[in-house]
Design a protein around this motif. Structure first.
Motif, mmCIF file in Angstrom:
data_model
loop_
_atom_site.group_PDB
_atom_site.id
_atom_site.type_symbol
_atom_site.label_atom_id
_atom_site.label_comp_id
_atom_site.label_asym_id
_atom_site.label_seq_id
_atom_site.Cartn_x
_atom_site.Cartn_y
_atom_site.Cartn_z
ATOM 1 N N GLN A 4 0.842 -1.191 0.000
ATOM 2 C CA GLN A 4 0.000 0.000 0.000
ATOM 3 C C GLN A 4 0.889 1.257 0.000
ATOM 4 O O GLN A 4 0.554 2.280 -0.570
ATOM 5 C CB GLN A 4 -0.907 0.039 1.238
ATOM 6 C CG GLN A 4 -2.187 -0.765 1.077
ATOM 7 C CD GLN A 4 -1.917 -2.266 1.007
ATOM 8 O OE1 GLN A 4 -1.124 -2.784 1.771
ATOM 9 N NE2 GLN A 4 -2.559 -2.937 0.061
ATOM 10 N N LYS A 5 2.017 1.138 0.703
ATOM 11 C CA LYS A 5 2.979 2.247 0.742
ATOM 12 C C LYS A 5 4.349 1.646 0.469
ATOM 13 O O LYS A 5 4.651 0.555 0.964
ATOM 14 C CB LYS A 5 3.011 2.873 2.142
ATOM 15 C CG LYS A 5 1.799 3.720 2.483
ATOM 16 C CD LYS A 5 1.961 4.351 3.854
ATOM 17 C CE LYS A 5 1.702 3.358 4.960
ATOM 18 N NZ LYS A 5 1.726 3.891 6.305
ATOM 19 N N SER A 6 5.181 2.354 -0.285
ATOM 20 C CA SER A 6 6.534 1.826 -0.474
ATOM 21 C C SER A 6 7.494 2.945 -0.835
ATOM 22 O O SER A 6 7.093 4.014 -1.295
ATOM 23 C CB SER A 6 6.552 0.773 -1.590
ATOM 24 O OG SER A 6 6.308 1.374 -2.831
ATOM 25 N N VAL A 7 8.767 2.661 -0.592
ATOM 26 C CA VAL A 7 9.802 3.616 -0.966
ATOM 27 C C VAL A 7 11.037 2.832 -1.401
ATOM 28 O O VAL A 7 11.310 1.758 -0.886
ATOM 29 C CB VAL A 7 10.110 4.584 0.222
ATOM 30 C CG1 VAL A 7 10.622 3.835 1.441
ATOM 31 C CG2 VAL A 7 11.104 5.653 -0.182
ATOM 32 N N SER A 8 11.733 3.358 -2.394
ATOM 33 C CA SER A 8 12.942 2.685 -2.877
ATOM 34 C C SER A 8 14.120 3.634 -2.800
ATOM 35 O O SER A 8 13.960 4.841 -3.019
ATOM 36 C CB SER A 8 12.778 2.273 -4.348
ATOM 37 O OG SER A 8 11.734 1.371 -4.489
ATOM 38 N N VAL A 9 15.281 3.066 -2.472
ATOM 39 C CA VAL A 9 16.503 3.867 -2.544
ATOM 40 C C VAL A 9 17.163 3.503 -3.867
ATOM 41 O O VAL A 9 17.782 2.455 -4.005
ATOM 42 C CB VAL A 9 17.424 3.575 -1.341
ATOM 43 C CG1 VAL A 9 18.655 4.475 -1.395
ATOM 44 C CG2 VAL A 9 16.675 3.769 -0.031
ATOM 45 N N ASP A 10 16.965 4.376 -4.850
ATOM 46 C CA ASP A 10 17.388 4.083 -6.222
ATOM 47 C C ASP A 10 18.409 5.117 -6.722
ATOM 48 O O ASP A 10 18.553 6.188 -6.150
ATOM 49 C CB ASP A 10 16.193 4.203 -7.204
ATOM 50 C CG ASP A 10 15.114 3.184 -6.943
ATOM 51 O OD1 ASP A 10 15.440 2.125 -6.390
ATOM 52 O OD2 ASP A 10 13.957 3.468 -7.298
ATOM 53 N N ARG A 11 19.055 4.779 -7.796
ATOM 54 C CA ARG A 11 19.711 5.811 -8.590
ATOM 55 C C ARG A 11 19.608 5.392 -10.056
ATOM 56 O O ARG A 11 19.308 4.233 -10.351
ATOM 57 C CB ARG A 11 21.161 6.019 -8.158
ATOM 58 C CG ARG A 11 22.104 4.977 -8.652
ATOM 59 C CD ARG A 11 23.516 5.467 -8.480
ATOM 60 N NE ARG A 11 24.406 4.497 -9.083
ATOM 61 C CZ ARG A 11 25.700 4.518 -8.941
ATOM 62 N NH1 ARG A 11 26.265 5.465 -8.199
ATOM 63 N NH2 ARG A 11 26.475 3.637 -9.511
ATOM 64 N N MET A 12 19.866 6.300 -10.935
ATOM 65 C CA MET A 12 19.686 5.979 -12.341
ATOM 66 C C MET A 12 20.867 5.118 -12.824
ATOM 67 O O MET A 12 22.028 5.467 -12.617
ATOM 68 C CB MET A 12 19.628 7.261 -13.186
ATOM 69 C CG MET A 12 18.461 8.166 -12.847
ATOM 70 S SD MET A 12 16.863 7.330 -12.912
ATOM 71 C CE MET A 12 16.581 7.356 -14.672
ATOM 72 N N ALA A 13 20.528 3.991 -13.418
ATOM 73 C CA ALA A 13 21.568 3.131 -13.967
ATOM 74 C C ALA A 13 21.775 3.514 -15.418
ATOM 75 O O ALA A 13 20.804 3.642 -16.174
ATOM 76 C CB ALA A 13 21.143 1.667 -13.876
ATOM 77 N N LEU A 14 23.022 3.695 -15.802
ATOM 78 C CA LEU A 14 23.372 4.093 -17.171
ATOM 79 C C LEU A 14 22.557 5.310 -17.612
ATOM 80 O O LEU A 14 22.262 5.479 -18.782
ATOM 81 C CB LEU A 14 23.114 2.920 -18.146
ATOM 82 C CG LEU A 14 23.771 1.591 -17.783
ATOM 83 C CD1 LEU A 14 23.263 0.458 -18.667
ATOM 84 C CD2 LEU A 14 25.283 1.701 -17.871
ATOM 85 N N GLU A 15 22.130 6.079 -16.608
ATOM 86 C CA GLU A 15 21.331 7.290 -16.818
ATOM 87 C C GLU A 15 20.047 7.020 -17.590
ATOM 88 O O GLU A 15 19.507 7.868 -18.268
ATOM 89 C CB GLU A 15 22.174 8.355 -17.529
ATOM 90 C CG GLU A 15 23.348 8.781 -16.682
ATOM 91 C CD GLU A 15 24.199 9.824 -17.365
ATOM 92 O OE1 GLU A 15 23.974 10.090 -18.551
ATOM 93 O OE2 GLU A 15 25.073 10.378 -16.687
ATOM 94 N N LYS A 16 19.552 5.777 -17.506
ATOM 95 C CA LYS A 16 18.359 5.449 -18.278
ATOM 96 C C LYS A 16 17.193 5.019 -17.386
ATOM 97 O O LYS A 16 16.072 5.457 -17.556
ATOM 98 C CB LYS A 16 18.658 4.344 -19.286
ATOM 99 C CG LYS A 16 19.407 4.849 -20.488
ATOM 100 C CD LYS A 16 19.589 3.741 -21.486
ATOM 101 C CE LYS A 16 20.346 4.264 -22.716
ATOM 102 N NZ LYS A 16 20.893 3.200 -23.508
ATOM 103 N N PHE A 17 17.455 4.099 -16.467
ATOM 104 C CA PHE A 17 16.345 3.633 -15.635
ATOM 105 C C PHE A 17 16.834 3.482 -14.187
ATOM 106 O O PHE A 17 18.021 3.276 -13.948
ATOM 107 C CB PHE A 17 15.783 2.298 -16.158
ATOM 108 C CG PHE A 17 16.797 1.213 -16.304
ATOM 109 C CD1 PHE A 17 17.068 0.355 -15.255
ATOM 110 C CD2 PHE A 17 17.510 1.051 -17.496
ATOM 111 C CE1 PHE A 17 18.012 -0.635 -15.379
ATOM 112 C CE2 PHE A 17 18.458 0.066 -17.628
ATOM 113 C CZ PHE A 17 18.716 -0.795 -16.572
#
Lengths: 390, 239
Positions: free
Chosen positions: A251-264
């Motif tokens: 219902q609620k979520s959070v991700s610690v992400d960064r852009m890979a190869l500046e694409k996704f």
């Protein structure tokens, strides 16, 4: 209404238990049960009521010591006349008996407990343990005995709490026993070769329509019964769709992400979600898939009670990595299912082809899904929950 | 094929080895060692335990006859030193007897006290202990010495129920289980019911050791029979 002082249980029962009602805590062997009875007695005494413990499993001194381990002072309560024992254990193991009532013959149990119920009007009595009573008596006598006590308790306003371990009795005997009670609370285990979690669930209550969610608990010394929100792990190789899956089931979520190869975006630390599905509540922890973050796997996997292994069905070259992640997160030791994602892509393998390629045994469910379209995501969730709770 | 683990008893694995069976003590099964008093049943169980510990196979040990101190000392008679394995956590001991003597010992991570007259609590500790040793190594060992004491303090039917639950728990976890029982300590009917719970039985009568197994059978029953002796290094089976 009287409070049981077991977290969540009073909410489930509409505020507590009525005066004079009978409760059965029915545990599968290996699940902790006594703490429920002791915590209720302690809570009742804190609320100014009297109580007793009938024991046929341990001498009173051992139970008093057990209470002290929980941080509850039974000894002083006994001295002050707020509590007493019916000692049905000591005489049978050659120890000096200690209690207001002493059982030397099993035939005396019925009358002694009846007297005790009268002594603690509006209070509580703990019967520890009903299972041992069954094997000391003729099975045909046990139902009239329970009914007699419950009638007396109802008349006196005394709440009676029975602790019961479901050994290999005949199912119809267990059923007949359960029917004698105003309320039955089942104590179950979550198992994967060994017990990895314990949960309680109200099975029936005569005075209210109870909430029947399973609540996971552990026993603290000191502290008693504590509930906790279980943790479910989502793991799998890089780019298998773990973050999307965490989002899809939470219902609620959070991700610690960064852009890979500046694409996704790619997860570099973790995904955290909170799930509330059909009364089941859990925190979801998603792991990163890249090998350079493997140092976090062990920490993220700790104390998880179930796992989703996400794989990209169209990328069999990543299956070896999936198996490596199963090992690194110890997911084989907890209930787990394989979520075969990206079934919409060309070249996606079927569950059976995946089973063969990954050399998985037949017991592990493999669920074909398209997480981005939320196809069969709910089914994957239901499958794991069924696996967890039977 | 059934997986086995070494018994640690010289000659025993060779005696029980066939074309289909590698010999030793089966994993995911529970074996009963029974026979008259003072025939070496506890020594067998302890030798098996110690062999596992020396080979990095953890053990869940339920002691119902001797408290932890007596257990450690009686093992020392054979130069089997338990203390270092207690400290390293390779053995998980459930002590069902010390409390009965009024002794209040503190529990630790791998040492738990319980009362042998409280089977529900014993099973809880077996559940926790099984998880502990399983996580250390799935091929763990599990010993209960002895069921005789349990029968002395509980209704016989109740003990059978508990042992049934214990066997199921051990077998599901995949451990090699071993229990001991002294012949004649219950009624004939209970004894028969007890023996029927196990598919691997070892009988020791002081001179002869006989193994009866439902999954490892031979046309000649004498194939699994031999004499044994007890020396300063424990039991040795002639083969």
């Amino acid at each position: 209404m009287k409070k049981t002082h077991i977290p969540k249980l009073d909410d489930f029962l509409g505020g507590g238990v009525p005066k004079g009602s009978s409760l059965l805590f029915s545990a599968v062997p290996g699940v902790e049960c006594e703490a429920f009875g002791y915590q209720i007695l302690n809570g009742f005494m804190e609320d100014g009521n009297k109580g007793f413990i009938f024991t046929n499993v341990a001498e009173p001194s051992n139970i008093t010591y057990e209470f002290s381990r929980y941080g509850w002072d039974l000894e002083t309560r006994i001295k002050q006349g707020e509590a007493f024992f019916i000692d049905g254990a000591s005489s049978f193991i050659g120890m000096p008996p200690d209690g207001k009532y002493i059982i030397n013959n099993h035939e005396d149990v019925y009358e002694m407990v009846k007297k005790a119920i009268k002594d603690v009007e509006d209070g509580v009595g703990i019967i520890n343990n009903l299972s041992t009573l069954i094997d000391y008596n003729d099975p045909d006598e046990i139902i009239p005995l329970i009914k007699g006590w419950n009638e007396e308790a109802s008349k006196r306003g005394t709440v009676l709490v029975y602790l019961f371990t479901e050994w290999d009795y005949k199912p119809d005997l267990i059923e007949s026993i359960r029917e004698c009670f105003d309320c039955v609370v089942s104590l179950n285990s979550i198992e994967e070769r060994v017990i990895i979690g314990q949960g309680f669930m109200v099975t029936s209550a005569s005075w209210t329509k109870p909430q029947t969610h399973m609540v996971l608990f552990f026993i603290m010394q000191p502290g008693g019964v504590k509930i906790y929100i279980p943790k479910i792990l989502v793991t799998g190789p890089y780019n298998a769709g773990k973050s999307s899956f965490v989002k899809a089931i939470s219902q609620k979520s959070v991700s610690v992400d960064r852009m890979a190869l500046e694409k996704f975006p790619t997860t570099i630390a973790m995904d955290i979600g909170h799930l509330d599905h059909g009364g089941f509540v859990a925190d979801i922890f998603g792991t990163p898939g890249q090998e350079r973050f493997d140092l976090m796997l062990d920490i993220l996997a700790k104390e998880a009670v179930g796992a989703f292994i996400l794989i990209d069905s169209s990328a069999p070259q990543t299956f070896a990595r999936a198996k490596e992640m199963i090992n690194k997160t110890h997911s084989e030791a907890i209930p787990n299912i394989i979520v075969a994602n990206k079934q919409d892509l060309e070249g996606a393998l079927s569950p059976e082809q995946i089973r063969q390629k990954m050399n998985l045994n037949d017991k592990i469910p493999i669920l074909p899904t398209v997480v981005t379209a939320k196809t069969d995501v709910k089914q994957a969730l239901d499958t794991l929950l069924k696996h967890l709770y039977g | 094929m059934i997986k086995t683990t070494k018994s640690g008893i010289p000659g025993f694995d060779e005696l029980t080895s066939t074309d289909e069976f590698p010999g030793g003590i089966p994993l995911s099964r529970t074996t009963l060692i029974y026979g008259p008093p003072k025939t070496g049943k506890t020594i067998f169980a302890n030798q098996f335990t110690y062999d596992g510990l020396e080979n990095k196979l953890p053990c869940l040990y339920i002691t119902a006859d001797q408290g932890i101190k007596q257990l450690t000392m009686s093992m020392m008679e054979f130069n089997w030193f338990l203390q270092s394995y207690i400290e390293s956590g390779d053995i998980y001991i459930i002590d069902g007897i010390s409390q009965l003597g009024g002794v209040k010992l503190d529990d630790s991570v791998n040492y738990k006290t319980t009362t042998i007259g409280n089977p529900a609590e014993l099973m809880i500790k077996v559940g926790i202990g099984s998880r502990y040793v399983y996580r250390k190594c799935p091929d763990f060992r599990s010993v209960l010495d002895s069921t005789t004491t349990m029968f002395a303090f509980n209704p016989e039917q109740m003990v059978l129920r508990v042992l049934n639950a214990y066997i199921r728990r051990n077998n599901e976890a995949g451990g090699a289980g071993l229990m001991t029982y002294t012949e004649g300590s219950t009624t004939d009917k209970t004894e028969q019911q007890l023996l029927s719970l196990f598919d691997n039985l070892i009988r020791m009568d002081g001179d002869t050791i006989t193994i009866k197994s439902e999954y490892n059978q031979s046309e000649n029953p004498d194939n699994f029979k031999s004499v044994y002796s007890i020396g300063e290094k424990g039991i040795v089976v002639d083969h």
